[in-house]
Design a protein around this motif. Structure first.
Motif, PDB file in Angstrom:
ATOM      1  N   ALA A  29       0.832  -1.210   0.000  1.00 28.07           N
ATOM      2  CA  ALA A  29       0.000   0.000   0.000  1.00 28.07           C
ATOM      3  C   ALA A  29       0.861   1.252   0.000  1.00 28.07           C
ATOM      4  CB  ALA A  29      -0.942  -0.004   1.203  1.00 28.07           C
ATOM      5  N   THR A  30       1.918   1.246   0.817  1.00 23.15           N
ATOM      6  CA  THR A  30       2.810   2.402   0.857  1.00 23.15           C
ATOM      7  C   THR A  30       3.486   2.601  -0.492  1.00 23.15           C
ATOM      8  OG1 THR A  30       3.205   2.031   3.201  1.00 23.15           O
ATOM      9  CG2 THR A  30       4.785   3.417   2.040  1.00 23.15           C
ATOM     10  N   GLY A  31       3.951   1.514  -1.085  1.00 25.55           N
ATOM     11  CA  GLY A  31       4.623   1.594  -2.379  1.00 25.55           C
ATOM     12  C   GLY A  31       3.727   2.120  -3.484  1.00 25.55           C
ATOM     13  N   LEU A  32       2.442   1.832  -3.377  1.00 31.59           N
ATOM     14  CA  LEU A  32       1.489   2.281  -4.386  1.00 31.59           C
ATOM     15  C   LEU A  32       0.801   3.589  -3.999  1.00 31.59           C
ATOM     16  CD1 LEU A  32      -0.178  -1.126  -5.289  1.00 31.59           C
ATOM     17  CD2 LEU A  32       1.538   0.127  -6.599  1.00 31.59           C
ATOM     18  N   GLY A  33       1.070   4.080  -2.787  1.00 34.52           N
ATOM     19  CA  GLY A  33       0.443   5.306  -2.327  1.00 34.52           C
ATOM     20  C   GLY A  33      -1.048   5.157  -2.083  1.00 34.52           C
ATOM     21  N   LEU A  34      -1.463   3.979  -1.642  1.00 39.34           N
ATOM     22  CA  LEU A  34      -2.888   3.706  -1.422  1.00 39.34           C
ATOM     23  C   LEU A  34      -3.213   3.612   0.065  1.00 39.34           C
ATOM     24  CD1 LEU A  34      -3.343   0.907  -4.099  1.00 39.34           C
ATOM     25  CD2 LEU A  34      -4.034   3.306  -4.268  1.00 39.34           C
ATOM     26  N   PRO A  35      -4.415   3.997   0.464  1.00 40.52           N
ATOM     27  CA  PRO A  35      -4.829   3.802   1.855  1.00 40.52           C
ATOM     28  C   PRO A  35      -5.168   2.331   2.098  1.00 40.52           C
ATOM     29  CG  PRO A  35      -6.619   4.743   0.595  1.00 40.52           C
ATOM     30  CD  PRO A  35      -5.435   4.680  -0.329  1.00 40.52           C
ATOM     31  N   VAL A  36      -5.228   1.965   3.371  1.00 38.46           N
ATOM     32  CA  VAL A  36      -5.486   0.575   3.761  1.00 38.46           C
ATOM     33  C   VAL A  36      -6.862   0.449   4.400  1.00 38.46           C
ATOM     34  CG1 VAL A  36      -4.756  -1.249   5.365  1.00 38.46           C
ATOM     35  CG2 VAL A  36      -3.050   0.064   4.102  1.00 38.46           C
ATOM     36  N   ILE A  37      -7.540  -0.638   4.090  1.00 37.96           N
ATOM     37  CA  ILE A  37      -8.750  -1.034   4.808  1.00 37.96           C
ATOM     38  C   ILE A  37      -8.357  -2.254   5.627  1.00 37.96           C
ATOM     39  CG2 ILE A  37     -11.109  -1.900   4.640  1.00 37.96           C
ATOM     40  CD1 ILE A  37     -11.303  -0.390   1.953  1.00 37.96           C
ATOM     41  N   LEU A  38      -8.444  -2.135   6.926  1.00 36.46           N
ATOM     42  CA  LEU A  38      -8.070  -3.204   7.843  1.00 36.46           C
ATOM     43  C   LEU A  38      -9.269  -4.117   8.085  1.00 36.46           C
ATOM     44  CD1 LEU A  38      -6.136  -4.469   9.948  1.00 36.46           C
ATOM     45  CD2 LEU A  38      -6.947  -2.728  11.558  1.00 36.46           C
ATOM     46  N   VAL A  39      -9.098  -5.402   7.846  1.00 35.21           N
ATOM     47  CA  VAL A  39     -10.143  -6.376   8.143  1.00 35.21           C
ATOM     48  C   VAL A  39      -9.766  -7.057   9.453  1.00 35.21           C
ATOM     49  CG1 VAL A  39     -11.356  -8.445   7.377  1.00 35.21           C
ATOM     50  CG2 VAL A  39     -10.648  -6.709   5.703  1.00 35.21           C
ATOM     51  N   VAL A  40     -10.639  -6.909  10.440  1.00 35.02           N
ATOM     52  CA  VAL A  40     -10.392  -7.457  11.774  1.00 35.02           C
ATOM     53  C   VAL A  40     -11.195  -8.741  11.928  1.00 35.02           C
ATOM     54  CG1 VAL A  40     -10.556  -7.033  14.249  1.00 35.02           C
ATOM     55  CG2 VAL A  40     -10.069  -5.127  12.687  1.00 35.02           C
ATOM     56  N   GLY A  41     -10.497  -9.857  12.039  1.00 29.37           N
ATOM     57  CA  GLY A  41     -11.156 -11.134  12.291  1.00 29.37           C
ATOM     58  C   GLY A  41     -11.580 -11.190  13.747  1.00 29.37           C
ATOM     59  N   LEU A  42     -12.881 -11.184  13.997  1.00 28.27           N
ATOM     60  CA  LEU A  42     -13.377 -11.184  15.377  1.00 28.27           C
ATOM     61  C   LEU A  42     -13.193 -12.562  15.997  1.00 28.27           C
ATOM     62  CD1 LEU A  42     -16.635  -9.065  15.013  1.00 28.27           C
ATOM     63  CD2 LEU A  42     -14.361  -8.321  15.758  1.00 28.27           C
ATOM     64  N   ARG A  43     -12.204 -12.638  16.879  1.00 28.21           N
ATOM     65  CA  ARG A  43     -11.867 -13.868  17.593  1.00 28.21           C
ATOM     66  C   ARG A  43     -11.024 -13.477  18.799  1.00 28.21           C
ATOM     67  NH1 ARG A  43      -9.176 -15.985  12.756  1.00 28.21           N
ATOM     68  NH2 ARG A  43      -7.718 -14.378  12.210  1.00 28.21           N
ATOM     69  N   LEU A  44     -10.714 -14.425  19.632  1.00 27.85           N
ATOM     70  CA  LEU A  44      -9.885 -14.164  20.788  1.00 27.85           C
ATOM     71  C   LEU A  44      -8.560 -13.543  20.338  1.00 27.85           C
ATOM     72  CD1 LEU A  44      -9.633 -14.479  23.851  1.00 27.85           C
ATOM     73  CD2 LEU A  44      -8.567 -16.710  23.434  1.00 27.85           C
ATOM     74  N   GLY A  45      -8.187 -12.418  20.929  1.00 24.67           N
ATOM     75  CA  GLY A  45      -6.945 -11.739  20.579  1.00 24.67           C
ATOM     76  C   GLY A  45      -7.088 -10.672  19.513  1.00 24.67           C
ATOM     77  N   CYS A  46      -8.306 -10.467  19.015  1.00 27.06           N
ATOM     78  CA  CYS A  46      -8.485  -9.534  17.899  1.00 27.06           C
ATOM     79  C   CYS A  46      -8.214  -8.084  18.274  1.00 27.06           C
ATOM     80  CB  CYS A  46      -9.867  -9.674  17.266  1.00 27.06           C
ATOM     81  SG  CYS A  46     -11.242  -9.153  18.310  1.00 27.06           S
ATOM     82  N   LEU A  47      -8.462  -7.700  19.513  1.00 29.55           N
ATOM     83  CA  LEU A  47      -8.212  -6.309  19.902  1.00 29.55           C
ATOM     84  C   LEU A  47      -6.728  -5.988  19.806  1.00 29.55           C
ATOM     85  CD1 LEU A  47     -10.533  -6.005  23.029  1.00 29.55           C
ATOM     86  CD2 LEU A  47     -11.007  -5.282  20.681  1.00 29.55           C
ATOM     87  N   ASN A  48      -5.911  -6.820  20.407  1.00 33.49           N
ATOM     88  CA  ASN A  48      -4.469  -6.619  20.365  1.00 33.49           C
ATOM     89  C   ASN A  48      -3.956  -6.642  18.924  1.00 33.49           C
ATOM     90  OD1 ASN A  48      -1.844  -6.386  21.661  1.00 33.49           O
ATOM     91  ND2 ASN A  48      -1.521  -8.497  21.003  1.00 33.49           N
ATOM     92  N   HIS A  49      -4.384  -7.623  18.168  1.00 37.57           N
ATOM     93  CA  HIS A  49      -3.911  -7.757  16.789  1.00 37.57           C
ATOM     94  C   HIS A  49      -4.317  -6.548  15.946  1.00 37.57           C
ATOM     95  CE1 HIS A  49      -3.711  -9.428  12.659  1.00 37.57           C
ATOM     96  NE2 HIS A  49      -2.610  -9.946  13.138  1.00 37.57           N
ATOM     97  N   ALA A  50      -5.557  -6.097  16.081  1.00 39.77           N
ATOM     98  CA  ALA A  50      -6.027  -4.956  15.290  1.00 39.77           C
ATOM     99  C   ALA A  50      -5.290  -3.678  15.651  1.00 39.77           C
ATOM    100  CB  ALA A  50      -7.534  -4.768  15.495  1.00 39.77           C
ATOM    101  N   LEU A  51      -5.082  -3.452  16.940  1.00 36.20           N
ATOM    102  CA  LEU A  51      -4.400  -2.229  17.355  1.00 36.20           C
ATOM    103  C   LEU A  51      -2.933  -2.217  16.942  1.00 36.20           C
ATOM    104  CD1 LEU A  51      -6.068  -1.767  20.847  1.00 36.20           C
ATOM    105  CD2 LEU A  51      -6.546  -0.508  18.732  1.00 36.20           C
ATOM    106  N   LEU A  52      -2.272  -3.351  17.061  1.00 36.17           N
ATOM    107  CA  LEU A  52      -0.878  -3.419  16.621  1.00 36.17           C
ATOM    108  C   LEU A  52      -0.766  -3.265  15.102  1.00 36.17           C
ATOM    109  CD1 LEU A  52       0.505  -6.266  18.903  1.00 36.17           C
ATOM    110  CD2 LEU A  52       1.079  -3.830  19.002  1.00 36.17           C
ATOM    111  N   THR A  53      -1.697  -3.852  14.381  1.00 39.14           N
ATOM    112  CA  THR A  53      -1.682  -3.728  12.921  1.00 39.14           C
ATOM    113  C   THR A  53      -1.931  -2.283  12.502  1.00 39.14           C
ATOM    114  OG1 THR A  53      -2.422  -6.011  12.680  1.00 39.14           O
ATOM    115  CG2 THR A  53      -2.683  -4.570  10.763  1.00 39.14           C
TER     116      THR A  53
END
Length: 124
Positions: A29-53
């Motif tokens: 995305a950075t190389g192409l100058g595009l914004p990112v849409i983050l897909v958060v898989g709702l499961r145990l640990g998703c809060l930590n994973h989404a915030l770190l991502t």
């Protein structure tokens, strides 16, 4: 050979050759100058994973346009609490919640997304 390519094609090739880490391209995305849409898989640990991502995306200077909640664990406890936490901590709007679907099609998934929100974010 890259010098003979159009600038956009050279960017695509350069970005495509970058390594992948934790399911997210570290530079596409950075190389192409595009914004990112983050897909958060709702499961145990998703809060930590989404915030770190999200932190990683922003640290690379890439824009986080929006996020999507994807119910990958149909038995997830405290789903609503997790969604509320994600909405309050992620620095982007939520495009929607895709429920657990046994055999989803692109059209079915698209029906759960607020495309008008994405259009508003990408074209202010």
């Amino acid at each position: 050979m890259t010098a003979s390519l159009k600038p956009r094609e050279a960017s695509v090739r350069r970005a495509a050759s970058m390594r992948f880490c934790s399911g997210v391209s570290t530079g596409l995305a950075t190389g192409l100058g595009l914004p990112v849409i983050l897909v958060v898989g709702l499961r145990l640990g998703c809060l930590n994973h989404a915030l770190l991502t999200a932190e990683s995306i922003l640290a690379r200077g890439t824009s986080l346009a929006a996020w999507v909640a994807n119910q990958v664990d149909p038995g997830l406890e405290r789903r609503e609490e997790n969604l509320h936490t994600l909405a309050s901590l992620l620095p982007a709007p939520c495009l929607g919640l895709v429920p657990w679907l046994a055999d989803p099609t692109p059209a079915e998934v698209a029906g759960y997304l607020a495309i008008e929100t994405l259009e508003r974010v990408l074209n202010p």
